[in-house]
Scaffold this motif. Structure first.
Motif, short mmCIF file in Angstrom:
data_model
loop_
_atom_site.label_atom_id
_atom_site.label_comp_id
_atom_site.label_asym_id
_atom_site.label_seq_id
_atom_site.Cartn_x
_atom_site.Cartn_y
_atom_site.Cartn_z
N ALA B 193 1.17 -9.10 -7.19
CA ALA B 193 1.64 -7.99 -8.02
C ALA B 193 0.66 -6.81 -7.98
O ALA B 193 1.07 -5.66 -7.82
N HIS B 194 -0.64 -7.13 -8.08
CA HIS B 194 -1.64 -6.06 -8.04
C HIS B 194 -1.71 -5.41 -6.66
O HIS B 194 -1.89 -4.20 -6.55
N GLN B 195 -1.57 -6.23 -5.62
CA GLN B 195 -1.61 -5.67 -4.26
C GLN B 195 -0.44 -4.72 -4.04
O GLN B 195 -0.60 -3.63 -3.49
N GLN B 196 0.76 -5.13 -4.51
CA GLN B 196 1.93 -4.26 -4.38
C GLN B 196 1.73 -2.96 -5.15
O GLN B 196 2.15 -1.89 -4.72
N ARG B 197 1.08 -3.10 -6.29
CA ARG B 197 0.81 -1.91 -7.11
C ARG B 197 -0.08 -0.94 -6.33
O ARG B 197 0.16 0.27 -6.33
N VAL B 198 -1.10 -1.46 -5.63
CA VAL B 198 -1.98 -0.59 -4.84
C VAL B 198 -1.18 0.11 -3.73
O VAL B 198 -1.31 1.32 -3.54
N VAL B 199 -0.33 -0.66 -3.05
CA VAL B 199 0.50 -0.07 -1.98
C VAL B 199 1.35 1.07 -2.57
O VAL B 199 1.42 2.17 -2.01
N HIS B 200 1.95 0.79 -3.72
CA HIS B 200 2.81 1.79 -4.37
C HIS B 200 2.00 3.05 -4.73
O HIS B 200 2.44 4.18 -4.49
N LEU B 201 0.80 2.85 -5.25
CA LEU B 201 -0.03 3.99 -5.66
C LEU B 201 -0.49 4.81 -4.45
O LEU B 201 -0.59 6.03 -4.53
#
Lengths: 439, 439
Positions: B193-201
């Motif tokens: 979830a956090h990794q996806q968040r970084v990609v999104h950001l």
């Protein structure tokens, strides 16, 4: 009056926002008054234009007295418009630079009318030139209505102003149709350019009336639908068909000239009756919005007084503020029921949240209304560019856009936008082509 | 001061329009000042957020002093923002209801900071909650910048404000990337979830910076392009790759946590330097526009004096007014050379025509700038609707719009517009599907 030395409180800002809303609606009510008077001037000038045209075309034999009466009537409403302009221009909060500039332009036209009328009186100009002069001034006044509608920030008022703009526009198109058609019937012979002009004006009217119907409220729309079924409309359509389908050079029954004029006048009067109702509705809506905003301000003041006397615990505010449920960009879910009643909203945060949600919803609704105006703006600009760059007439420019839209199965708006972003060299090429094909 | 009893003259209206333009630019200069201070508060809160997060995550072992210093610094700029808010709210001509409401919201957040900071100080809340609270307040401040940009009526200023808004937004996205990435590295293990968040950001940042580059002037854009080539960027990209491609559950080198933080901070500082330059440019542009408008007003006054002393023959005005060459909706032909010098325009009509053409050109340019803001508005609204209706997170809502856009080969804007006009039953169906697939 808040103490200027005291630190600014959230409550002060919330109330200031509500006061600003009331001021904005009040300004809009002034603007609705302006639109009303502009509409009356347009109607008076349209009637004067019709009479002047017949007076000049008949070499002073017909409509000499009628024309003078209509000039006097027009002068009276012109005077009212001058007063409204003066009031608007002295307002501190009032009109934008663009509105003032359009008002200056209209005023220059009204000033120039004195000399124009003198020229017409002594029959010192041809009828078509007189018609063109009035039409030019009327176009400027319609532009002013457009700009007022575009600047409105209250959705319900905006909707009515958009309806009003398109109704005024339809009346002007109907008026021009009457003039060109009367000229054709009176001449007793079909002439292609004029016939095409009539076709163009009929189409333009239908488009304008469609937008009017979309934005007018149901009662007015129903009234318009009922008017469409009256016997006069069938008569008009028959005369239109005869006019538009006559072969160029073929004979037209010149006895029908007066019938045409009367049938067209009947239709324009119907449109005018709609406009009177619409203006009444517009005034009522502005008054209702002012009352509503004032009531809302009172309610909020009462709530803030209660909060001051019984402040909630500070941590409560903190927990709730940082709860993601409240955000200034909140999108109210559609169909999610009515907004909470004031009694239920019992903290500053609730008050603020309700205000933010309401303003955001208003903004979204406004954007929808403005899209219609923006579409018109883009198409007008594209037309203007084709006219300036390729020396086309307005009608030819519109046809060119419309044809491209149909040929390529793209929206007219998209074609207009593409036109506006055409590079310079493309225009040079198009100009060369236009020279080959249409000259 | 004009005599209120005297009839309104065209000259008065023309000058009033020019004065109104000057007032509008002055208001905008105030608004640019507001945006400047809001930008400073956002930066201060971002730094405080970072320190607070580390302070809480390390159970008070790290950054205790740094955090206190940053809180003091933030308080100082907050105080300046309160003063600017107070000045804006007392302005008669000042802010709209929507701006005031957003200011009230931000002020409530600043008031709530007192209690939030106390909770953080005594470690009475988890780090992620503190980060979310600061982010929430910052989002509201960005919304305020958005609204100021949206309300600007001067194209050159609007362009700079749009660039500024997207730069601020990119900084916030970079700040959140730094926080989530630091958390991941510090935890020493990949978490989807956090990794996806970084990609999104990262993606969001690129989009924001693209718009920034589009609207910033060439000098600033060149500076940004040059910054992209610095060694720090390569380091950042390497750390990003490691972070985003790690399998969930796999080990991450927790020693890199500080390196990550520093490299990200370097990038954020670069963005901040750009912002300082941009704000300077914004102030200069406002000042230049005010001078320009004042000069124009003087020129016009001089011309009007000369006209009063040597009025042109009346018929001249009439002939020219009704000549179709002048129209208030005039579209200036692009590339048709510079506007005529004041010396050449020697009648009221010329003056008016030049003013109308300039205002129309400004309006057209503004519409182009606003299209970018409108696009953001529509996408935000569509996201908000998906979040409210389907209970999606912001990230999931954006992904859903983006995926539909790619799958159907339609513009993101079109997909967002279609989403906003979806009927209620369609949402019920989508909600059911979302329940099946993603829960």
């Amino acid at each position: 009056m808040p103490d200027p030395a005291a630190p600014l409180s959230v409550a002060t800002l919330v109330l200031r926002a509500k006061e600003r809303e009331i001021e904005a609606v009040r300004e809009l009510a002034n603007r609705a008054n302006l639109v009303d008077v502009v509409g009356q001037v347009i109607q008076a000038l349209q009637r004067e234009r019709g009479a002047s045209s017949i007076y000049l075309a008949s070499r002073g034999q017909r409509f000499a007295d009628t024309r003078r009466t209509l000039v006097d009537e027009a002068r009276a409403v012109e005077q009212r418009l001058r007063e409204v302009f003066a009031a608007e221009s002295q307002h501190a909060q009032g009109a934008t630079a663009r509105t003032l500039s359009l008002m200056a332009w209209a005023l220059l036209g009204l000033d120039a009318l004195v000399a124009l009328r003198a020229q017409i009186e002594r029959q010192a100009m041809p009828a078509p030139d007189a018609v063109a002069a009035y039409s030019h001034l009327i176009a400027g006044l319609i532009e002013l209505v457009f700009h007022v509608a575009d600047a409105s920030a209250v959705p319900s008022v905006s909707r009515l102003l958009v309806a009003m703009l398109h109704l005024v526009q339809a009346q002007e198109e109907a008026g021009q149709e009457r003039a060109v058609g009367a000229l054709l019937y009176a001449s007793g012979v079909g002439a292609e350019a004029h016939q095409q002009r009539v076709v163009h004006l009929i189409e333009a009217q239908e488009r304008s009336l469609q937008v009017f119907a979309e934005f007018a409220e149901p009662a007015l729309r129903a009234r318009w639908d009922a008017q469409q079924l009256q016997p006069g409309v069938a008569r008009l359509e028959r005369l239109r068909r005869t006019l538009c389908t006559a072969r160029p050079g073929a004979a037209l029954d010149s006895n029908l000239s007066d019938t045409w004029f009367n049938v067209c006048t009947e239709r324009i009067d119907d449109l005018w009756q709609l406009q009177v109702k619409l203006v009444k509705r517009l005034r009522e809506d502005c008054a209702a919005r002012i009352l509503e905003a004032q009531q809302d301000l009172q309610d909020s003041k009462g709530l803030l007084r209660r909060l001051r006397d019984n402040p909630p615990p500070r941590t409560h505010v903190v927990d709730r503020f940082f709860d993601d449920a409240i955000a200034p960009q909140a999108v109210p879910a559609r169909g999610a029921g009515p907004a909470p009643a004031p009694a239920e909203s019992n903290t500053l945060l609730d008050l603020l949240q309700a205000q933010a949600a309401r303003l955001a919803a208003m903004e979204a609704e406004l954007d929808t209304v403005r899209r219609t105006l923006n579409e018109r703006k883009v198409i007008e600009r594209a037309k203007g560019m084709l006219m300036a760059r390729l020396g086309m007439t307005e009608q030819a420019a519109f046809r060119a856009l419309q044809k491209t839209s149909m040929d390529q199965n793209r929206r007219l708006l998209d074609v207009a936008e593409a036109t506006l972003s055409l590079p310079d060299f493309a225009f040079a090429q198009l100009a060369a082509q236009a020279g080959q094909h249409t000259r």
